[in-house]
Design a protein around this motif. Structure first.
Motif, PDB file in Angstrom:
ATOM      1  N   PRO A  25      24.886   8.512 -23.684  1.00 50.70           N
ATOM      2  CA  PRO A  25      24.565   7.255 -22.984  1.00 50.70           C
ATOM      3  C   PRO A  25      23.114   6.849 -23.217  1.00 50.70           C
ATOM      4  CG  PRO A  25      24.523   9.084 -21.445  1.00 50.70           C
ATOM      5  CD  PRO A  25      24.917   9.659 -22.775  1.00 50.70           C
ATOM      6  N   MET A  26      22.895   5.904 -24.105  1.00 53.46           N
ATOM      7  CA  MET A  26      21.535   5.450 -24.363  1.00 53.46           C
ATOM      8  C   MET A  26      21.563   4.039 -24.920  1.00 53.46           C
ATOM      9  SD  MET A  26      20.724   7.742 -27.732  1.00 53.46           S
ATOM     10  CE  MET A  26      18.997   7.649 -27.373  1.00 53.46           C
ATOM     11  N   ARG A  27      20.405   3.436 -24.937  1.00 54.52           N
ATOM     12  CA  ARG A  27      20.252   2.049 -25.365  1.00 54.52           C
ATOM     13  C   ARG A  27      19.340   2.031 -26.594  1.00 54.52           C
ATOM     14  NH1 ARG A  27      19.813  -3.291 -22.716  1.00 54.52           N
ATOM     15  NH2 ARG A  27      17.871  -4.327 -23.352  1.00 54.52           N
ATOM     16  N   VAL A  28      19.711   1.261 -27.613  1.00 54.12           N
ATOM     17  CA  VAL A  28      18.934   1.177 -28.848  1.00 54.12           C
ATOM     18  C   VAL A  28      18.599  -0.282 -29.127  1.00 54.12           C
ATOM     19  CG1 VAL A  28      18.993   1.481 -31.358  1.00 54.12           C
ATOM     20  CG2 VAL A  28      19.928   3.263 -29.866  1.00 54.12           C
ATOM     21  N   ARG A  29      17.321  -0.538 -29.374  1.00 53.94           N
ATOM     22  CA  ARG A  29      16.881  -1.866 -29.803  1.00 53.94           C
ATOM     23  C   ARG A  29      16.242  -1.709 -31.179  1.00 53.94           C
ATOM     24  NH1 ARG A  29      15.315  -6.876 -27.136  1.00 53.94           N
ATOM     25  NH2 ARG A  29      15.755  -5.926 -25.103  1.00 53.94           N
ATOM     26  N   PHE A  30      16.747  -2.426 -32.165  1.00 55.38           N
ATOM     27  CA  PHE A  30      16.325  -2.238 -33.564  1.00 55.38           C
ATOM     28  C   PHE A  30      15.927  -3.585 -34.157  1.00 55.38           C
ATOM     29  CE2 PHE A  30      16.417  -1.572 -38.036  1.00 55.38           C
ATOM     30  CZ  PHE A  30      16.397  -0.220 -38.295  1.00 55.38           C
ATOM     31  N   GLY A  31      14.800  -3.608 -34.858  1.00 59.58           N
ATOM     32  CA  GLY A  31      14.417  -4.805 -35.590  1.00 59.58           C
ATOM     33  C   GLY A  31      12.916  -4.912 -35.774  1.00 59.58           C
ATOM     34  N   ALA A  32      12.506  -5.609 -36.827  1.00 60.98           N
ATOM     35  CA  ALA A  32      11.086  -5.848 -37.069  1.00 60.98           C
ATOM     36  C   ALA A  32      10.494  -6.588 -35.871  1.00 60.98           C
ATOM     37  CB  ALA A  32      10.902  -6.662 -38.347  1.00 60.98           C
ATOM     38  N   GLY A  33       9.382  -6.082 -35.361  1.00 60.73           N
ATOM     39  CA  GLY A  33       8.736  -6.687 -34.201  1.00 60.73           C
ATOM     40  C   GLY A  33       9.333  -6.281 -32.876  1.00 60.73           C
ATOM     41  N   ALA A  34      10.276  -5.329 -32.885  1.00 68.49           N
ATOM     42  CA  ALA A  34      10.953  -4.933 -31.639  1.00 68.49           C
ATOM     43  C   ALA A  34       9.997  -4.320 -30.621  1.00 68.49           C
ATOM     44  CB  ALA A  34      12.087  -3.950 -31.946  1.00 68.49           C
ATOM     45  N   LEU A  35       8.839  -3.859 -31.071  1.00 62.57           N
ATOM     46  CA  LEU A  35       7.900  -3.231 -30.136  1.00 62.57           C
ATOM     47  C   LEU A  35       7.520  -4.170 -29.004  1.00 62.57           C
ATOM     48  CD1 LEU A  35       6.198  -0.692 -29.557  1.00 62.57           C
ATOM     49  CD2 LEU A  35       4.350  -1.738 -30.871  1.00 62.57           C
ATOM     50  N   CYS A  56       1.519  10.736 -27.633  1.00 60.22           N
ATOM     51  CA  CYS A  56       1.498  10.665 -29.090  1.00 60.22           C
ATOM     52  C   CYS A  56       0.853  11.932 -29.641  1.00 60.22           C
ATOM     53  CB  CYS A  56       0.751   9.420 -29.575  1.00 60.22           C
ATOM     54  SG  CYS A  56      -1.039   9.462 -29.277  1.00 60.22           S
ATOM     55  N   SER A  57       0.821  12.037 -30.957  1.00 60.56           N
ATOM     56  CA  SER A  57       0.127  13.131 -31.636  1.00 60.56           C
ATOM     57  C   SER A  57      -1.281  12.681 -32.018  1.00 60.56           C
ATOM     58  CB  SER A  57       0.881  13.528 -32.908  1.00 60.56           C
ATOM     59  OG  SER A  57       2.159  14.023 -32.623  1.00 60.56           O
ATOM     60  N   PRO A  58      -2.202  13.629 -32.234  1.00 61.54           N
ATOM     61  CA  PRO A  58      -3.503  13.250 -32.779  1.00 61.54           C
ATOM     62  C   PRO A  58      -3.304  12.478 -34.088  1.00 61.54           C
ATOM     63  CG  PRO A  58      -3.523  15.532 -32.055  1.00 61.54           C
ATOM     64  CD  PRO A  58      -2.100  15.074 -31.962  1.00 61.54           C
ATOM     65  N   GLY A  59      -3.996  11.384 -34.243  1.00 53.31           N
ATOM     66  CA  GLY A  59      -3.824  10.536 -35.411  1.00 53.31           C
ATOM     67  C   GLY A  59      -2.947   9.332 -35.140  1.00 53.31           C
ATOM     68  N   GLN A  60      -2.212   9.355 -34.018  1.00 51.64           N
ATOM     69  CA  GLN A  60      -1.368   8.217 -33.643  1.00 51.64           C
ATOM     70  C   GLN A  60      -1.976   7.419 -32.490  1.00 51.64           C
ATOM     71  OE1 GLN A  60       1.693   6.912 -34.534  1.00 51.64           O
ATOM     72  NE2 GLN A  60       1.986   8.225 -36.309  1.00 51.64           N
ATOM     73  N   GLU A  61      -3.254   7.677 -32.210  1.00 52.02           N
ATOM     74  CA  GLU A  61      -3.873   7.022 -31.054  1.00 52.02           C
ATOM     75  C   GLU A  61      -3.880   5.499 -31.169  1.00 52.02           C
ATOM     76  OE1 GLU A  61      -6.113  11.030 -31.342  1.00 52.02           O
ATOM     77  OE2 GLU A  61      -5.291   9.526 -32.721  1.00 52.02           O
ATOM     78  N   GLU A  62      -4.064   4.984 -32.379  1.00 51.78           N
ATOM     79  CA  GLU A  62      -4.120   3.530 -32.546  1.00 51.78           C
ATOM     80  C   GLU A  62      -2.799   2.879 -32.137  1.00 51.78           C
ATOM     81  OE1 GLU A  62      -5.009   0.176 -36.015  1.00 51.78           O
ATOM     82  OE2 GLU A  62      -5.531   2.283 -36.365  1.00 51.78           O
ATOM     83  N   THR A  63      -1.697   3.467 -32.576  1.00 58.68           N
ATOM     84  CA  THR A  63      -0.389   2.923 -32.190  1.00 58.68           C
ATOM     85  C   THR A  63      -0.149   3.102 -30.703  1.00 58.68           C
ATOM     86  OG1 THR A  63       0.462   3.503 -34.382  1.00 58.68           O
ATOM     87  CG2 THR A  63       2.072   2.953 -32.701  1.00 58.68           C
ATOM     88  N   ALA A  64      -0.566   4.231 -30.152  1.00 55.01           N
ATOM     89  CA  ALA A  64      -0.415   4.458 -28.714  1.00 55.01           C
ATOM     90  C   ALA A  64      -1.210   3.442 -27.911  1.00 55.01           C
ATOM     91  CB  ALA A  64      -0.849   5.877 -28.359  1.00 55.01           C
ATOM     92  N   GLU A  65      -2.407   3.100 -28.377  1.00 55.56           N
ATOM     93  CA  GLU A  65      -3.211   2.095 -27.675  1.00 55.56           C
ATOM     94  C   GLU A  65      -2.570   0.713 -27.776  1.00 55.56           C
ATOM     95  OE1 GLU A  65      -5.623   2.470 -25.652  1.00 55.56           O
ATOM     96  OE2 GLU A  65      -5.782   4.636 -25.951  1.00 55.56           O
ATOM     97  N   LEU A  66      -1.917   0.426 -28.917  1.00 51.24           N
ATOM     98  CA  LEU A  66      -1.180  -0.831 -29.054  1.00 51.24           C
ATOM     99  C   LEU A  66      -0.055  -0.893 -28.027  1.00 51.24           C
ATOM    100  CD1 LEU A  66      -0.416  -3.483 -30.493  1.00 51.24           C
ATOM    101  CD2 LEU A  66       0.869  -2.091 -32.159  1.00 51.24           C
ATOM    102  N   VAL A  67       0.659   0.212 -27.887  1.00 49.16           N
ATOM    103  CA  VAL A  67       1.726   0.288 -26.890  1.00 49.16           C
ATOM    104  C   VAL A  67       1.151   0.098 -25.488  1.00 49.16           C
ATOM    105  CG1 VAL A  67       3.365   1.875 -25.790  1.00 49.16           C
ATOM    106  CG2 VAL A  67       3.290   1.682 -28.286  1.00 49.16           C
ATOM    107  N   ALA A  68       0.052   0.762 -25.214  1.00 55.86           N
ATOM    108  CA  ALA A  68      -0.571   0.649 -23.896  1.00 55.86           C
ATOM    109  C   ALA A  68      -0.972  -0.794 -23.602  1.00 55.86           C
ATOM    110  CB  ALA A  68      -1.783   1.574 -23.805  1.00 55.86           C
ATOM    111  N   SER A  69      -1.466  -1.495 -24.617  1.00 54.47           N
ATOM    112  CA  SER A  69      -1.873  -2.891 -24.404  1.00 54.47           C
ATOM    113  C   SER A  69      -0.673  -3.785 -24.117  1.00 54.47           C
ATOM    114  CB  SER A  69      -2.651  -3.409 -25.618  1.00 54.47           C
ATOM    115  OG  SER A  69      -1.808  -3.549 -26.757  1.00 54.47           O
ATOM    116  N   ILE A  70       0.456  -3.505 -24.772  1.00 55.48           N
ATOM    117  CA  ILE A  70       1.678  -4.281 -24.521  1.00 55.48           C
ATOM    118  C   ILE A  70       2.193  -4.041 -23.111  1.00 55.48           C
ATOM    119  CG2 ILE A  70       4.118  -4.471 -25.181  1.00 55.48           C
ATOM    120  CD1 ILE A  70       3.236  -3.973 -28.081  1.00 55.48           C
ATOM    121  N   LEU A  71       2.041  -2.806 -22.638  1.00 57.34           N
ATOM    122  CA  LEU A  71       2.531  -2.461 -21.296  1.00 57.34           C
ATOM    123  C   LEU A  71       1.553  -2.845 -20.196  1.00 57.34           C
ATOM    124  CD1 LEU A  71       4.062   1.064 -22.021  1.00 57.34           C
ATOM    125  CD2 LEU A  71       5.233  -1.132 -21.831  1.00 57.34           C
TER     126      LEU A  71
END
Length: 358
Positions: free
Chosen positions: A11-21, A40-55
């Protein structure tokens, strides 16, 4: 053909597509989450910060603690941080390490996971957790560690280095290969596994040639989703048991280890897995020997093909064989210490895969 199977969908939900973030807040709305910790892992901080900004203010913090094989001490430290921050869920950004850390927190505290994969690892599609304590990796299944929602955005994978893309993609194919000869395979999972291998085997050479090929990135992530789902729906066999032993005991890198081991375990099992061989031969056109074709594909894509180059010593062969055979589990071909040691020796040296009749 007379069918006899059990199919139990996760039981899970999947959203797929360019720009889905950008839809991530909607996924939190679906789950009623207001205070999430981003992992995240070390080295993924930039993407994690992008996620944080969206949230925005729904993110209570980011932690770049995730490392391979989920050391128990890291899991304990980050779990305590989640409690201190009053998190009601986790958003995992990255590959198997970040998702694995989120699963450890879910296992301990029941916090739901929203996964944002940036590799082809597939852990986001499974209720399987793993944790390493004192050099031994233990795994288990628990429905509460299955991510409740997964956001697949191929744009996030365009920057994934080619070498990591290749090994992560072959790792994903390993999930599907084992699903095809699993004792609890079903027709739906067989179709997903075959198409997942087909998609990845087609996409990876294109990514190797042109890392920014957005269509190839989308195809590879689609294949990884299918392959991960097959792992989540079936029983793991010799391949994953060996890789867990190699990773937990020797701390070998996760995806490259899967890349090296896959052709050898498949060659071992092929004589006892006719349906799997037929499906893989359709997914890998032009071959009746999928194990050798996957070994050749790894070579074409410059992936590692020996355990020695990953840091394993020849003296480690017997103890890894012992670790991988100390408990019984389903596999299409009977497993013996001698056969597994022969398989490991060939994989350590990079020999052409055979059926390892020992």
């Amino acid at each position: 053909m007379t069918y006899d199977f059990l199919y139990d969908a996760n039981p899970m939900r999947v959203r797929f597509g360019a720009g889905a973030l950008t839809s991530l807040p909607d996924e939190l709305d679906q789950l009623g989450l207001d205070r999430v910790l981003v992992l995240c892992s070390p080295g993924q901080e930039e993407t994690a910060e992008l996620v944080a900004s969206i949230l925005d203010n729904r993110c209570v913090g980011t932690r770049a603690d995730a490392v391979m094989h989920v050391p128990a001490e890291v899991a304990a430290r980050t779990s305590a941080e989640a409690v201190t921050l009053g998190a009601d869920g986790c958003v995992t950004v990255g590959g198997g390490s970040a998702i694995g850390l989120g699963k450890a927190i879910a296992l301990e505290h029941g916090l739901p996971i929203v996964a944002v994969p940036t590799t082809y690892a597939g852990s986001e599609m499974t209720p399987v957790w793993g944790m390493t304590t004192n050099g031994r990796k233990e795994t288990g299944r628990d429905p509460k560690v299955l991510p409740r929602s997964v956001v697949y955005d191929p744009d996030l994978t365009i920057g994934l280095p080619v070498e990591m893309s290749v090994t992560s993609g072959i790792n994903a194919m390993a999930h599907a290969v084992e699903a095809l000869y699993a004792p609890d395979i079903s027709p739906i999972i067989a179709l997903m596994a075959e198409d997942g291998v087909r998609a990845l085997a087609s996409a990876l050479p294109k990514i190797f040639a042109a890392p920014s090929d957005s269509q190839a990135r989308s195809d590879a992530l689609y294949g990884a989703w299918l392959c991960g789902a097959t792992l989540g729906a079936t029983t793991m066999s010799l391949h994953h048991k060996l890789c867990h032993a190699l990773g937990g005991t020797l701390n070998l890198p996760h995806a490259p280890t899967h890349s090296v081991v896959l052709p050898y375990v498949l060659a071992f099992n092929q004589p006892h897995a006719a349906d799997a061989v037929a499906a893989l031969s359709r997914a890998l056109p032009g071959t009746a020997d999928p194990a050798t074709r996957l070994w050749e594909l790894a070579g074409d894509l410059k992936a590692p093909r020996t355990l020695a180059e990953l840091g394993m010593k020849e003296d480690d062969i017997d103890r890894i064989a012992e670790e991988a055979t100390r408990r019984s589990y389903g596999n299409p071909r009977p497993i013996t210490h001698a056969a597994v040691a022969a398989l490991l020796r060939a994989a350590w040296a990079g020999e052409v895969p055979t059926d390892f009749d020992a």
